[in-house]
Write an enzyme that holds these catalytic residues in place. Structure first.
Site, mmCIF file in Angstrom:
data_model
loop_
_atom_site.group_PDB
_atom_site.id
_atom_site.type_symbol
_atom_site.label_atom_id
_atom_site.label_comp_id
_atom_site.label_asym_id
_atom_site.label_seq_id
_atom_site.Cartn_x
_atom_site.Cartn_y
_atom_site.Cartn_z
ATOM 1 N N GLU A 259 0.811 -1.015 -0.123
ATOM 2 C CA GLU A 259 -0.201 -0.011 0.256
ATOM 3 C C GLU A 259 0.555 1.217 0.401
ATOM 4 O OE1 GLU A 259 -2.073 -1.453 3.137
ATOM 5 O OE2 GLU A 259 -0.748 -0.218 5.440
ATOM 6 N N PRO A 260 1.042 1.208 -0.833
ATOM 7 C CA PRO A 260 2.629 2.205 -1.370
ATOM 8 C C PRO A 260 1.422 4.157 -1.613
ATOM 9 C CG PRO A 260 2.609 1.129 -2.809
ATOM 10 C CD PRO A 260 1.901 0.748 -2.342
ATOM 11 N N ARG A 298 5.110 19.855 5.584
ATOM 12 C CA ARG A 298 5.955 19.469 5.847
ATOM 13 C C ARG A 298 7.273 19.921 6.153
ATOM 14 N NH1 ARG A 298 8.087 15.938 2.870
ATOM 15 N NH2 ARG A 298 7.537 14.102 3.952
ATOM 16 N N CYS A 328 1.430 34.668 9.479
ATOM 17 C CA CYS A 328 2.289 35.508 10.015
ATOM 18 C C CYS A 328 2.720 34.613 11.459
ATOM 19 C CB CYS A 328 1.190 35.955 11.078
ATOM 20 S SG CYS A 328 1.234 37.414 9.779
ATOM 21 N N GLU A 329 4.237 34.385 11.315
ATOM 22 C CA GLU A 329 4.823 33.063 12.662
ATOM 23 C C GLU A 329 5.843 32.237 11.863
ATOM 24 O OE1 GLU A 329 3.051 29.327 13.997
ATOM 25 O OE2 GLU A 329 1.063 30.356 13.715
ATOM 26 N N TYR A 356 1.551 14.003 0.405
ATOM 27 C CA TYR A 356 1.187 14.376 1.942
ATOM 28 C C TYR A 356 1.073 16.263 1.601
ATOM 29 C CZ TYR A 356 2.174 10.109 3.216
ATOM 30 O OH TYR A 356 1.457 8.192 2.829
HETATM 31 C C1 LIG Z 1 0.222 6.260 5.838
HETATM 32 C C2 LIG Z 1 -0.127 4.968 5.489
HETATM 33 C C3 LIG Z 1 0.616 3.909 3.662
HETATM 34 C C4 LIG Z 1 1.269 5.040 2.942
HETATM 35 O O1 LIG Z 1 2.747 5.640 3.633
HETATM 36 P P1 LIG Z 1 3.801 6.071 2.580
HETATM 37 O O2 LIG Z 1 5.321 6.223 3.118
HETATM 38 O O3 LIG Z 1 3.452 7.191 1.742
HETATM 39 O O4 LIG Z 1 4.139 5.050 1.533
HETATM 40 C C5 LIG Z 1 0.702 2.957 4.027
HETATM 41 N N1 LIG Z 1 -0.009 2.311 4.605
HETATM 42 C C6 LIG Z 1 -0.630 2.627 5.884
HETATM 43 C C7 LIG Z 1 -1.381 1.853 6.942
HETATM 44 C C8 LIG Z 1 -0.295 4.248 6.094
HETATM 45 O O5 LIG Z 1 -1.277 4.549 7.302
#
Ligand SMILES: *Cc1c(COP(=O)(O)O)cnc(C)c1O
Length: 403
Positions: A259-260, A298, A328-329, A356
């Site tokens: 899950e990237p 970030r 303004c900080e 992000y």
């Molecule tokens: C945020 C998240 C990801 C993705 O992470 P990356 O660093 O963006 O690849 C995958 N799985 C879960 C459960 C997450 O919370």
């Protein structure tokens, strides 16, 4: 994308602006598929929280990806983008049983990360198969806020509590259909990652009839020169062999899931902003842009590095700048950066702004969130309008106590 194209996009859609190069997303997606091509059942679930624009989600749907979601609203976005419930996995942390029930009713794969909810859910819905999120206690990378698999992380059920999970399963009659981990965002070392996968394989053996193993994410992409990036090809080669062997041992063709988020979309995005003022002080030269941490948090939030370059004067003499926002900080994007000479009106480009960045944007200082554009095969598409004053006051209720 070259400077002329980016400049033309700012002229067309205004500043500041997020731009996503969809061809780059496609390349990254195909890299994973190719690296794991010997695995029969591979499923890439894109992590929606990295970039949740519905047009980006629709593109992932067209690639036959699934999605990884962390809230019921992300699930709803995914459904609106055309994903089938079975292509969605829901991996919340610290949400109510009520929200999990609602998502389960939608037919989405539930992934539970604590024993209390597992027990309650199993008691009420013994027929709904559930995945469990395991914390293998592998310390991936060095940043404590980003790595989530270590011993004092709030995520996942400890590997030491697997006997307890099995007891819950026995007592409720529920069915565990998947094993999951997500150790964090900083996999620097493939061997560390492979050590964590061994822990998951061992856990999987404890459950009789699972369908998939989800290895989460943690794929790293470079943000600056010299950064380590995950060698996905090497990981694919090593893990595929091990996974296929495990399937034989287990006696079933399981699905391998990832899950990237960042790996798929970070480098595809850039953030463009105009320089409002160049201000020389006794110690530094500030370049102040028409944006701030309300649009790209970030650097302030994680101390993240985003490479900044001047697309309006790419051949100008290099000088040192502190690039700051209008909030303004303290609002810094980077200090002591070597950038081609910056003049007022120039456009600065921030790299790696696909993940992000917009999803963390806010209206702080009552500023509008910017527009988003995607570019595919040379064509540009507006996928979010810049906000306006109506958006700012939409849910505010004007109460006048003087009347
Ligand atoms: C945020 C998240 C990801 C993705 O992470 P990356 O660093 O963006 O690849 C995958 N799985 C879960 C459960 C997450 O919370």
């Amino acid at each position: 994308m070259n400077n002329e194209i980016l400049t033309a996009l700012v002229e067309k859609y205004g500043s500041p602006l997020y731009v996503y190069n969809v061809n780059k997303i496609e390349t990254q997606f195909q890299r994973i598929c190719t690296a794991f091509s010997t695995v029969k059942n591979l499923k890439i679930n894109y992590a929606v929280k990295a970039n949740s624009n519905i047009s980006i989600l629709k593109y992932f749907n067209s690639l036959k990806a699934g999605i990884d979601t962390v809230s019921i609203q992300e699930v709803q976005l995914g459904l609106a983008a055309g994903f089938k419930p079975e292509d969605i996995i829901y991996t919340p942390n610290g949400v109510s049983l009520h929200e999990i029930e609602k998502v389960a009713e939608l037919g989405v794969q539930i992934n539970i990360d604590n024993l209390s909810i597992l027990e309650q859910f199993g008691y009420h819905y013994p027929k709904v198969p559930v995945c469990v999120r395991i914390n293998p206690h592998i310390m991936a990378g060095g940043n404590r806020n980003i790595s989530v698999g270590h011993i004092d992380s709030k995520f996942g059920i400890s590997i030491h509590q697997v006997p307890h999970i099995k007891r819950v399963v026995e007592n409720t009659g529920m069915h565990i259909n998947g094993i999951h981990m997500h150790t964090g965002s900083d996999i620097l070392d493939i061997d560390v990652f492979l050590a964590a996968t061994e822990i998951l394989f061992n856990t999987a053996k404890e459950f009789k009839n699972i369908d998939f193993i989800d290895f989460g994410s943690g794929f790293k992409v470079p943000y600056k020169e010299g950064d380590i990036s995950t060698n996905i090809e090497e990981l694919g080669e090593k893990l595929s062999i091990r996974f296929n062997d495990f399937c034989k041992e287990y006696g079933k063709n399981l699905t391998l899931m990832f899950e990237p988020g960042k790996f798929l979309v970070s480098d595809a995005g850039c953030f463009l902003a105009n320089v409002n003022v160049v201000k020389q002080t006794t110690s530094t030269v500030f370049a102040g842009i028409d944006s701030g941490f309300n649009h790209l948090i970030r650097p302030m939030f994680y101390d993240s590095y985003h490479h900044i370059h001047n697309i309006s004067n790419p051949n100008g003499r290099e000088r040192y700048y502190s690039v700051v926002g209008y909030i303004c900080e303290t609002d810094s994007f980077g200090s002591n950066r070597r950038i081609n000479e910056i003049r007022e009106g120039d456009i600065l480009c921030f790299n790696n702004a696909g993940a992000y960045c917009f999803t963390m944007a806010s209206n702080y200082n009552s500023r509008y969130r910017p527009a988003e554009v995607m570019v595919y095969n040379g064509k540009d598409y507006l996928i979010r309008k810049q906000e306006n004053f109506d958006d700012l006051i939409r849910n505010q209720i004007s109460v006048d106590l003087s009347k």
